[in-house]
Design an enzyme around this catalytic site. Sequence first.
Site, PDB file in Angstrom:
ATOM      1  N   HIS A 264       0.834  -1.202   0.000  1.00  0.00           N
ATOM      2  CA  HIS A 264       0.000   0.000   0.000  1.00  0.00           C
ATOM      3  C   HIS A 264       0.873   1.259   0.000  1.00  0.00           C
ATOM      4  CE1 HIS A 264      -3.750   2.238   1.177  1.00  0.00           C
ATOM      5  NE2 HIS A 264      -2.851   3.078   1.661  1.00  0.00           N
ATOM      6  N   GLU A 265       1.783   1.316   0.962  1.00  0.00           N
ATOM      7  CA  GLU A 265       2.607   2.521   1.075  1.00  0.00           C
ATOM      8  C   GLU A 265       3.575   2.639  -0.104  1.00  0.00           C
ATOM      9  OE1 GLU A 265       1.570   4.672   3.163  1.00  0.00           O
ATOM     10  OE2 GLU A 265       0.295   3.303   4.290  1.00  0.00           O
ATOM     11  N   HIS A 268       1.814   4.543  -2.697  1.00  0.00           N
ATOM     12  CA  HIS A 268       1.901   5.996  -2.447  1.00  0.00           C
ATOM     13  C   HIS A 268       3.292   6.503  -2.826  1.00  0.00           C
ATOM     14  CE1 HIS A 268      -1.911   6.728  -0.447  1.00  0.00           C
ATOM     15  NE2 HIS A 268      -1.691   5.836   0.492  1.00  0.00           N
ATOM     16  N   GLU A 294      -4.681   7.664  -3.031  1.00  0.00           N
ATOM     17  CA  GLU A 294      -5.181   6.382  -2.519  1.00  0.00           C
ATOM     18  C   GLU A 294      -5.436   5.398  -3.670  1.00  0.00           C
ATOM     19  OE1 GLU A 294      -4.913   6.035   0.600  1.00  0.00           O
ATOM     20  OE2 GLU A 294      -6.058   4.246   1.106  1.00  0.00           O
TER      21      GLU A 294
END
Length: 500
Positions: A264-265, A268, A294
């Site tokens: 997820h990160e 980003h 997101e």
Amino acid sequence: MAEKMDKLKSLLAEVSDLNAVGAVLGWDQQTYMPKGGAEARGNHLATVGKITHQKFTSDEIGILLTDLEKEHMGAEPDSDDARLLKLTRLEYDRATRVPSEFVAEFAIVTSKAFEAWVEARSKSDFSIFQPHLEKVVELNQRYISFFPPADHPYDVLLDQFERGLKTAEVQEIFDALRPQQVELLKAIAGKPQINDTFLHIDYDQQKLWDFSEVIATKFGFDWERGRQDKSAHPFTTNFSINDVRITTRFESENPIVLLFSTMHETGHGLYELGINQAYERTPLAGGTSLAVHESQSRLWENLVGRSMPFWEHFYPELQKLFPVQVGNLDLGSFYKGINKVQSSLIRVNADEATYNLHIMLRLELEIGMIEGTIKVKDLPEIWNIKMDEYLGVVPPDDAEGVLQDIHWSGGTLGYFSTYALGNLISAQLWEKINADIPDLSEKFRKGEFGALLDWLREKVHIHGSKYEPQELVQRVTGSKIDSGPYIRYLNQKYSEIYGL
Ligand code: MG
């Protein structure tokens, strides 16, 4: 004209440097700072924040902006300079409209609200937080009053996170999505549940950590321009296009979550790393909105990281690392386990099929509070009614209900919908990517993610904040934010997994 533009850019570069200094302090606060540093760090951040604000709202920048806007009238509206002026104007107006006494009052009210929220949550007693939340709502209403009247007062709050997006647009998107998600959830609930006990056993933390970095490397994360550390709540921050920090965490009751958190990160982080280097130290650096940000994190975490082709490549490696835990578990069972759907009380633990419903509930409550149609004191009751209606579960107490999120205690209203919009955008991009790269799954099976990253860089990352979120989504996918692709994705994925 060029001279004035250069002057403006040099002033904005200093503002950008100060923002980066604040970000370094914030990153350290959440990763390495000893507890004892908390008070001093609060002072550091407040001082740097004040200097940044003074510098950015200076008359010098205001005059340069006005002059340059006049000179730029009729010039190419899509040029980088025109977009830089437009975005700077928006941020400058936002920063100068709000009186400094209000900012100070807001800081005091929210620091007390945060303390009250911590206590209220630990005692599961909403009445402790209620008067503070009432003040927070009132402050948000006052904040709105500093801006020209919008179609809906909530637009002003939403605009802080999603430039140009209207409340009515979000409501329309969610109204189309909600019944379909509720229906899918009911269909899944009628099927036998998946066994995922293998997730809730002991895994070696260091091995998971190392494996998370293997995955991030394969995704294209550049360790010469970034690093990963540990934090209680995973986040991504950056001090430059060439210095991007991600964090992850270890959860003992569900250790493999560490991998998804890193993915997820990393999503980003890849966004920030892919921004046009020419935008460095300007307002055009940085992702364009929270929802678009997101969409990148969710895309790598869910559409890639929870897909079968991804695990066809990585599962043998995971089995080798954890022979006791998953050595005898077949890939199909592992895949089902990591994609298990279950209505739950807590938003941050929600799966792909239920997450958006948690968001819709919060958006309705926030809009109601701002309109004055929902009273703060009635929140716990309305919360529980809607949880039952959307997810079929009712919290046993307020700690697991209305008190679970930190956002309102920090004074933040207008933020939540960006999480769900990010999910929707990720699926819109995904349909387009699969049309453009027909052998994407085949590439994943071989552990190749470069074609996907190149696509995202060219279509999304490179532009930084140049385009507004709706404009960017439209440019890339041909339509504005739309729930259709996400619903198609969910229905296809879960029909297969649950045999619907
Ligand atoms: Mg995120």
